[in-house]
Design a protein around this motif. Structure first.
Motif, mmCIF file in Angstrom:
data_model
loop_
_atom_site.group_PDB
_atom_site.id
_atom_site.type_symbol
_atom_site.label_atom_id
_atom_site.label_comp_id
_atom_site.label_asym_id
_atom_site.label_seq_id
_atom_site.Cartn_x
_atom_site.Cartn_y
_atom_site.Cartn_z
ATOM 1 N N LEU A 3 0.833 -1.206 0.000
ATOM 2 C CA LEU A 3 0.000 0.000 0.000
ATOM 3 C C LEU A 3 0.868 1.257 0.000
ATOM 4 C CD1 LEU A 3 -2.819 -0.968 2.541
ATOM 5 C CD2 LEU A 3 -3.061 -0.638 0.083
ATOM 6 N N VAL A 4 1.888 1.260 0.840
ATOM 7 C CA VAL A 4 2.793 2.415 0.894
ATOM 8 C C VAL A 4 3.481 2.615 -0.447
ATOM 9 C CG1 VAL A 4 4.884 3.333 1.958
ATOM 10 C CG2 VAL A 4 3.158 2.226 3.375
ATOM 11 N N THR A 5 3.954 1.526 -1.040
ATOM 12 C CA THR A 5 4.635 1.616 -2.334
ATOM 13 C C THR A 5 3.697 2.136 -3.410
ATOM 14 O OG1 THR A 5 6.043 -0.246 -1.710
ATOM 15 C CG2 THR A 5 5.939 0.313 -4.039
ATOM 16 N N LEU A 6 2.469 1.612 -3.437
ATOM 17 C CA LEU A 6 1.499 2.058 -4.437
ATOM 18 C C LEU A 6 1.197 3.542 -4.293
ATOM 19 C CD1 LEU A 6 -0.518 1.362 -6.702
ATOM 20 C CD2 LEU A 6 -2.189 0.825 -4.915
ATOM 21 N N VAL A 7 0.897 3.979 -3.069
ATOM 22 C CA VAL A 7 0.578 5.385 -2.837
ATOM 23 C C VAL A 7 1.769 6.272 -3.172
ATOM 24 C CG1 VAL A 7 0.013 7.084 -1.051
ATOM 25 C CG2 VAL A 7 -1.185 4.885 -1.100
ATOM 26 N N THR A 8 2.948 5.861 -2.739
ATOM 27 C CA THR A 8 4.146 6.683 -2.943
ATOM 28 C C THR A 8 4.473 6.833 -4.421
ATOM 29 O OG1 THR A 8 5.007 5.871 -0.835
ATOM 30 C CG2 THR A 8 6.548 6.989 -2.284
ATOM 31 N N GLU B 69 5.595 1.276 15.578
ATOM 32 C CA GLU B 69 5.679 1.421 17.033
ATOM 33 C C GLU B 69 5.076 2.733 17.500
ATOM 34 O OE1 GLU B 69 6.606 0.032 20.830
ATOM 35 O OE2 GLU B 69 6.725 -1.005 18.908
ATOM 36 N N LEU B 70 5.375 3.839 16.793
ATOM 37 C CA LEU B 70 4.921 5.162 17.228
ATOM 38 C C LEU B 70 3.573 5.543 16.626
ATOM 39 C CD1 LEU B 70 8.296 7.126 17.064
ATOM 40 C CD2 LEU B 70 7.213 6.070 19.050
ATOM 41 N N ILE B 71 3.436 5.417 15.328
ATOM 42 C CA ILE B 71 2.187 5.791 14.659
ATOM 43 C C ILE B 71 1.143 4.701 14.823
ATOM 44 C CG2 ILE B 71 1.132 6.478 12.469
ATOM 45 C CD1 ILE B 71 3.072 8.521 13.580
ATOM 46 N N GLY B 72 1.579 3.443 14.746
ATOM 47 C CA GLY B 72 0.638 2.337 14.956
ATOM 48 C C GLY B 72 0.366 2.056 16.410
ATOM 49 N N GLY B 73 1.174 2.626 17.306
ATOM 50 C CA GLY B 73 0.950 2.440 18.726
ATOM 51 C C GLY B 73 1.141 1.017 19.204
ATOM 52 N N GLY B 74 1.841 0.196 18.404
ATOM 53 C CA GLY B 74 2.030 -1.199 18.778
ATOM 54 C C GLY B 74 0.814 -2.064 18.528
ATOM 55 N N LYS B 75 -0.287 -1.449 18.012
ATOM 56 C CA LYS B 75 -1.515 -2.214 17.765
ATOM 57 C C LYS B 75 -1.478 -2.945 16.432
ATOM 58 C CE LYS B 75 -4.369 0.959 20.499
ATOM 59 N NZ LYS B 75 -5.550 1.856 20.503
ATOM 60 N N THR B 76 -0.652 -2.487 15.524
ATOM 61 C CA THR B 76 -0.515 -3.124 14.217
ATOM 62 C C THR B 76 0.957 -3.424 13.966
ATOM 63 O OG1 THR B 76 -0.477 -0.926 13.210
ATOM 64 C CG2 THR B 76 -2.584 -2.096 13.214
ATOM 65 N N PRO B 77 1.540 -4.344 14.726
ATOM 66 C CA PRO B 77 2.980 -4.615 14.581
ATOM 67 C C PRO B 77 3.299 -5.228 13.230
ATOM 68 C CG PRO B 77 1.952 -6.267 15.972
ATOM 69 C CD PRO B 77 0.906 -5.222 15.722
ATOM 70 N N GLN C 107 -3.973 3.180 8.131
ATOM 71 C CA GLN C 107 -4.017 4.379 7.297
ATOM 72 C C GLN C 107 -2.974 5.401 7.732
ATOM 73 O OE1 GLN C 107 -6.491 2.736 8.640
ATOM 74 N NE2 GLN C 107 -8.415 2.902 7.498
ATOM 75 N N ALA C 108 -2.852 5.604 9.030
ATOM 76 C CA ALA C 108 -1.864 6.566 9.535
ATOM 77 C C ALA C 108 -0.451 6.099 9.214
ATOM 78 C CB ALA C 108 -2.040 6.739 11.041
ATOM 79 N N MET C 109 -0.206 4.792 9.309
ATOM 80 C CA MET C 109 1.119 4.263 8.979
ATOM 81 C C MET C 109 1.437 4.458 7.502
ATOM 82 S SD MET C 109 0.830 0.787 11.268
ATOM 83 C CE MET C 109 2.077 -0.051 10.301
ATOM 84 N N VAL C 110 0.443 4.247 6.637
ATOM 85 C CA VAL C 110 0.658 4.415 5.195
ATOM 86 C C VAL C 110 0.976 5.867 4.868
ATOM 87 C CG1 VAL C 110 -0.470 4.317 2.936
ATOM 88 C CG2 VAL C 110 -0.741 2.421 4.540
ATOM 89 N N ILE C 111 0.239 6.802 5.474
ATOM 90 C CA ILE C 111 0.482 8.224 5.227
ATOM 91 C C ILE C 111 1.896 8.612 5.658
ATOM 92 C CG2 ILE C 111 -0.179 10.563 5.927
ATOM 93 C CD1 ILE C 111 -3.065 9.526 6.139
ATOM 94 N N THR C 112 2.281 8.180 6.845
ATOM 95 C CA THR C 112 3.603 8.537 7.379
ATOM 96 C C THR C 112 4.725 7.955 6.527
ATOM 97 O OG1 THR C 112 2.664 8.594 9.608
ATOM 98 C CG2 THR C 112 5.063 8.465 9.420
ATOM 99 N N LEU C 113 4.613 6.674 6.191
ATOM 100 C CA LEU C 113 5.662 6.029 5.405
ATOM 101 C C LEU C 113 5.719 6.572 3.978
ATOM 102 C CD1 LEU C 113 5.170 2.366 6.680
ATOM 103 C CD2 LEU C 113 7.164 3.803 7.070
ATOM 104 N N ALA C 114 4.557 6.870 3.392
ATOM 105 C CA ALA C 114 4.539 7.425 2.039
ATOM 106 C C ALA C 114 5.240 8.775 1.997
ATOM 107 C CB ALA C 114 3.102 7.549 1.540
#
Length: 291
Positions: A79-84, A234-242, A159-166
């Motif tokens: 997803l990150v690669t596609l968006v980026t 860890e930070l954006i996902g809060g450890g909920k989506t490792p 979604q937040a992880m994808v935005i940050t990584l993109a």
């Protein structure tokens, strides 16, 4: 005489190549070989037993938690690669075809500005932007008809992880695509339009295939490090989506099970290699069909 000259040039070339080769072996090959070796050792409660075993790989391959985390890592990285790449291509295209030559250096300079700050700082900035009382919600509440934060807490999800990584890897995608577009002979595009093709069809039949090496490079440059990212989950996902890197870290440090952590890392590298090779194969088939 010629052989002597050839030997001298060979020695000179070897002398020039040796320092970076030794550096690569020490900094890249040695750690990888160490991890590979540890993956075949046993763990005996905070102690590594240097005995050959395949139990670590059996545990990894039969662990449903690993399957779930690895699948999530691949999906998030895709997803990150596609968006980026999708967002980077128009920027690179505009920079290559619409910006005057004397201003391209300035645009490239602006694109590389994110590299001036630490990756960790950029992740924390996105945490401040997407938080419930962050920048986005605070700006929205300034509007006269909005009294409460309209989006709530936008953190701790994929979604937040994808935005940050993109955002973090956008320059890595823009630059190789831009280089590929710059290498395209403009006369080929003019020839296509002279033959009656529209600008859209010229882009589809000429520009895009010729730019594919840059797109492939951008895809691999973004996909490979993203799948192993540790900070953002860890930070954006809060450890909920490792992701897989968080699982490796937990075994290496929290559980102090270095053989299992090494086996996880090696298995993840193999999965990434297989996915990358499949992408390269599909891209080659796509280009053959287009030809």
């Amino acid at each position: 005489m010629a052989a002597t000259r050839f030997d001298a040039e060979a020695r000179q070339g070897l002398a020039m190549v040796s320092p970076p080769l030794i550096y690569a072996l020490l900094m890249l090959a040695a750690p990888l070989l160490t991890i590979l070796a540890y993956s075949f050792f046993k763990d005996d409660y905070l102690k590594v037993v240097h005995e050959f075993t395949l139990d670590n790989y059996r545990a990894v391959l039969t662990d449903p938690v690993f399957h779930k985390v690895m699948l999530r890592s691949v999906i998030v990285a895709m997803l990150v690669t596609l968006v980026t790449v999708v967002l980077a291509f128009p920027v690179a295209y505009f920079l290559s075809f619409n910006v005057r030559a004397e201003r391209k250096a300035m645009w490239l300079f602006l694109i590389t500005i994110p590299f001036w700050t630490s990756y960790l700082i950029r992740v924390f900035l996105w945490k401040a932007i997407l938080a419930e009382n962050g920048v986005v919600n605070s700006v929205m509440t300034l509007l006269p008809f909005i009294n409460e934060p309209p989006f709530g807490n936008m953190l701790y999800n994929v979604q937040a992880m994808v935005i940050t990584l993109a955002h973090a890897y956008a320059p890595f995608a823009i630059l190789p695509i831009y280089v590929a577009l710059e290498k395209i002979d403009r006369s080929l595009l003019e020839a296509g339009q002279d033959l009656g093709e529209s600008r859209l069809m010229t882009f589809w039949r000429v520009t895009l295939p010729l730019a594919m090496p840059g797109v492939v490079a951008a895809t691999l440059i973004v996909f490979i490090p993203t799948i192993g990212d540790y900070v953002t989950p860890e930070l954006i996902g809060g450890g909920k989506t490792p992701m897989i890197a968080n699982m490796v870290q937990a075994n290496m440090l929290a559980l102090d099970n270095r053989p299992m952590g090494s086996a996880l890392a090696v298995t993840a590298m193999i999965v990434v290699t297989i996915v990358s090779l499949i992408f390269l194969f599909l891209n080659r088939r796509f280009l053959k069909v287009r030809q």
